[in-house]
Design a protein around this motif. Structure first.
Motif, PDB file in Angstrom:
ATOM      1  N   ILE A 186      30.441  10.116 -16.121  1.00 52.75           N
ATOM      2  CA  ILE A 186      31.329  10.450 -15.003  1.00 52.75           C
ATOM      3  C   ILE A 186      30.872   9.783 -13.708  1.00 52.75           C
ATOM      4  CG2 ILE A 186      32.196  12.343 -13.570  1.00 52.75           C
ATOM      5  CD1 ILE A 186      31.972  14.092 -16.131  1.00 52.75           C
ATOM      6  N   ASN A 187      29.584   9.888 -13.391  1.00 50.31           N
ATOM      7  CA  ASN A 187      29.066   9.381 -12.118  1.00 50.31           C
ATOM      8  C   ASN A 187      28.415   8.013 -12.223  1.00 50.31           C
ATOM      9  OD1 ASN A 187      29.702  11.825 -10.634  1.00 50.31           O
ATOM     10  ND2 ASN A 187      28.086  12.756 -11.863  1.00 50.31           N
ATOM     11  N   GLY A 188      28.223   7.500 -13.417  1.00 48.86           N
ATOM     12  CA  GLY A 188      27.560   6.206 -13.575  1.00 48.86           C
ATOM     13  C   GLY A 188      26.078   6.323 -13.308  1.00 48.86           C
ATOM     14  N   PHE A 189      25.473   5.218 -12.874  1.00 49.48           N
ATOM     15  CA  PHE A 189      24.037   5.183 -12.585  1.00 49.48           C
ATOM     16  C   PHE A 189      23.815   5.434 -11.102  1.00 49.48           C
ATOM     17  CE2 PHE A 189      20.187   2.990 -11.247  1.00 49.48           C
ATOM     18  CZ  PHE A 189      19.271   3.481 -12.151  1.00 49.48           C
ATOM     19  N   ASN A 190      22.901   6.353 -10.776  1.00 48.64           N
ATOM     20  CA  ASN A 190      22.550   6.664  -9.389  1.00 48.64           C
ATOM     21  C   ASN A 190      21.037   6.740  -9.279  1.00 48.64           C
ATOM     22  OD1 ASN A 190      25.185   7.293  -7.973  1.00 48.64           O
ATOM     23  ND2 ASN A 190      25.353   8.552  -9.803  1.00 48.64           N
ATOM     24  N   ALA A 191      20.525   6.187  -8.198  1.00 43.67           N
ATOM     25  CA  ALA A 191      19.073   6.194  -7.987  1.00 43.67           C
ATOM     26  C   ALA A 191      18.769   6.524  -6.531  1.00 43.67           C
ATOM     27  CB  ALA A 191      18.482   4.838  -8.337  1.00 43.67           C
ATOM     28  N   VAL A 192      17.668   7.238  -6.339  1.00 48.15           N
ATOM     29  CA  VAL A 192      17.174   7.569  -5.004  1.00 48.15           C
ATOM     30  C   VAL A 192      15.743   7.045  -4.934  1.00 48.15           C
ATOM     31  CG1 VAL A 192      16.604   9.417  -3.398  1.00 48.15           C
ATOM     32  CG2 VAL A 192      18.608   9.630  -4.878  1.00 48.15           C
ATOM     33  N   VAL A 193      15.445   6.281  -3.883  1.00 47.54           N
ATOM     34  CA  VAL A 193      14.130   5.658  -3.730  1.00 47.54           C
ATOM     35  C   VAL A 193      13.361   6.361  -2.618  1.00 47.54           C
ATOM     36  CG1 VAL A 193      12.904   3.507  -3.226  1.00 47.54           C
ATOM     37  CG2 VAL A 193      15.084   3.444  -4.461  1.00 47.54           C
ATOM     38  N   HIS A 194      12.124   6.737  -2.923  1.00 48.88           N
ATOM     39  CA  HIS A 194      11.230   7.350  -1.936  1.00 48.88           C
ATOM     40  C   HIS A 194      10.034   6.422  -1.756  1.00 48.88           C
ATOM     41  CE1 HIS A 194      13.348  11.175  -2.507  1.00 48.88           C
ATOM     42  NE2 HIS A 194      13.259  10.947  -3.799  1.00 48.88           N
ATOM     43  N   ARG A 195       9.563   6.309  -0.516  1.00 45.15           N
ATOM     44  CA  ARG A 195       8.356   5.509  -0.237  1.00 45.15           C
ATOM     45  C   ARG A 195       7.407   6.369   0.584  1.00 45.15           C
ATOM     46  NH1 ARG A 195       8.568  -0.085  -0.708  1.00 45.15           N
ATOM     47  NH2 ARG A 195       7.203  -0.295   1.063  1.00 45.15           N
ATOM     48  N   GLU A 196       6.145   6.356   0.179  1.00 40.98           N
ATOM     49  CA  GLU A 196       5.144   7.118   0.918  1.00 40.98           C
ATOM     50  C   GLU A 196       3.857   6.309   1.003  1.00 40.98           C
ATOM     51  OE1 GLU A 196       3.097  10.326  -1.539  1.00 40.98           O
ATOM     52  OE2 GLU A 196       4.980  10.035  -2.645  1.00 40.98           O
TER      53      GLU A 196
ATOM     54  N   GLY B  45       0.789  -1.230   0.000  1.00 38.71           N
ATOM     55  CA  GLY B  45       0.000   0.000   0.000  1.00 38.71           C
ATOM     56  C   GLY B  45       0.816   1.272   0.000  1.00 38.71           C
ATOM     57  N   THR B  46       2.100   1.183  -0.295  1.00 35.94           N
ATOM     58  CA  THR B  46       2.916   2.392  -0.376  1.00 35.94           C
ATOM     59  C   THR B  46       3.273   2.655  -1.840  1.00 35.94           C
ATOM     60  OG1 THR B  46       4.964   1.147  -0.070  1.00 35.94           O
ATOM     61  CG2 THR B  46       3.937   2.061   1.905  1.00 35.94           C
ATOM     62  N   ARG B  47       3.486   3.917  -2.139  1.00 34.32           N
ATOM     63  CA  ARG B  47       3.935   4.289  -3.486  1.00 34.32           C
ATOM     64  C   ARG B  47       5.454   4.381  -3.438  1.00 34.32           C
ATOM     65  NH1 ARG B  47       2.001   5.799  -7.980  1.00 34.32           N
ATOM     66  NH2 ARG B  47      -0.052   6.290  -7.186  1.00 34.32           N
ATOM     67  N   ARG B  48       6.096   3.639  -4.328  1.00 27.48           N
ATOM     68  CA  ARG B  48       7.546   3.685  -4.446  1.00 27.48           C
ATOM     69  C   ARG B  48       7.877   4.547  -5.655  1.00 27.48           C
ATOM     70  NH1 ARG B  48      10.758  -1.296  -6.489  1.00 27.48           N
ATOM     71  NH2 ARG B  48       8.689  -2.117  -6.107  1.00 27.48           N
ATOM     72  N   THR B  49       8.701   5.558  -5.461  1.00 28.86           N
ATOM     73  CA  THR B  49       9.148   6.429  -6.536  1.00 28.86           C
ATOM     74  C   THR B  49      10.670   6.363  -6.590  1.00 28.86           C
ATOM     75  OG1 THR B  49       7.277   7.914  -6.182  1.00 28.86           O
ATOM     76  CG2 THR B  49       9.123   8.780  -7.436  1.00 28.86           C
ATOM     77  N   VAL B  50      11.192   6.097  -7.775  1.00 31.64           N
ATOM     78  CA  VAL B  50      12.632   6.009  -7.971  1.00 31.64           C
ATOM     79  C   VAL B  50      13.037   7.115  -8.937  1.00 31.64           C
ATOM     80  CG1 VAL B  50      14.548   4.570  -8.762  1.00 31.64           C
ATOM     81  CG2 VAL B  50      12.583   3.519  -7.615  1.00 31.64           C
ATOM     82  N   GLU B  51      13.923   7.971  -8.490  1.00 27.67           N
ATOM     83  CA  GLU B  51      14.479   9.024  -9.344  1.00 27.67           C
ATOM     84  C   GLU B  51      15.909   8.608  -9.671  1.00 27.67           C
ATOM     85  OE1 GLU B  51      14.064  12.340  -6.728  1.00 27.67           O
ATOM     86  OE2 GLU B  51      12.035  12.772  -7.434  1.00 27.67           O
ATOM     87  N   TYR B  52      16.267   8.648 -10.960  1.00 32.46           N
ATOM     88  CA  TYR B  52      17.583   8.166 -11.348  1.00 32.46           C
ATOM     89  C   TYR B  52      18.249   9.082 -12.367  1.00 32.46           C
ATOM     90  CZ  TYR B  52      14.926   6.310 -15.306  1.00 32.46           C
ATOM     91  OH  TYR B  52      14.104   6.187 -16.393  1.00 32.46           O
TER      92      TYR B  52
END
Length: 140
Positions: free
Chosen positions: A102-112, A90-97
């Protein structure tokens, strides 16, 4: 590939008269027709030194409850995007990437949580006082 090599060797040996004919019999073998290699036209793919695109989608299906979305864009070697979906809990998962050389792949995960959990207090117990018998009379 190995089977093809063995087959080609067998055909060559048979054509040369090494196998398949009695030893005492000699004959002139017909020449083996060999196809000349065919030159393939090589089409040079266009090279885009600065590829660019952007896309997105959004699914909100009230019947099945499916809820998901994604957006992404690219400019050269830099990709940015995000996607979201509703997890089974029941949570919304949002991944910003982001991705770049130079920095490769980076992701930040938010859950609400989609629905705020309501705190429900337990109802107060109801106490019923039983009448007390005192000397044959009931007192309330």
């Amino acid at each position: 590939m190995f089977k093809f090599v063995v087959l080609a060797a067998f055909v060559a040996a048979a054509s040369a008269g090494l196998i398949g004919a009695p030893l005492a019999t000699t004959y002139a073998a017909a020449p083996l027709a060999v196809a000349a290699p065919v030159a393939k036209a090589v089409v040079a793919e266009e090279y885009d030194p600065n590829p660019q695109y952007s896309y997105g989608y959004d699914v909100q299906d009230g019947l099945t409850g499916d809820s998901k979305s994604q957006v992404e864009s690219r400019s050269g070697d830099v990709v940015q995007g995000s996607y979201s979906l509703v997890d089974p809990d029941g949570t919304r998962r949002t991944v910003e990437y982001t991705a770049d050389p130079i920095n490769g792949f980076n992701a930040v995960v938010h859950r609400e949580p989609l629905v705020a959990k309501a705190v429900v207090a337990a109802p107060a117990p109801v106490v019923h006082a039983a009448p007390i018998a005192k000397f044959g009379h009931f007192i309330h």
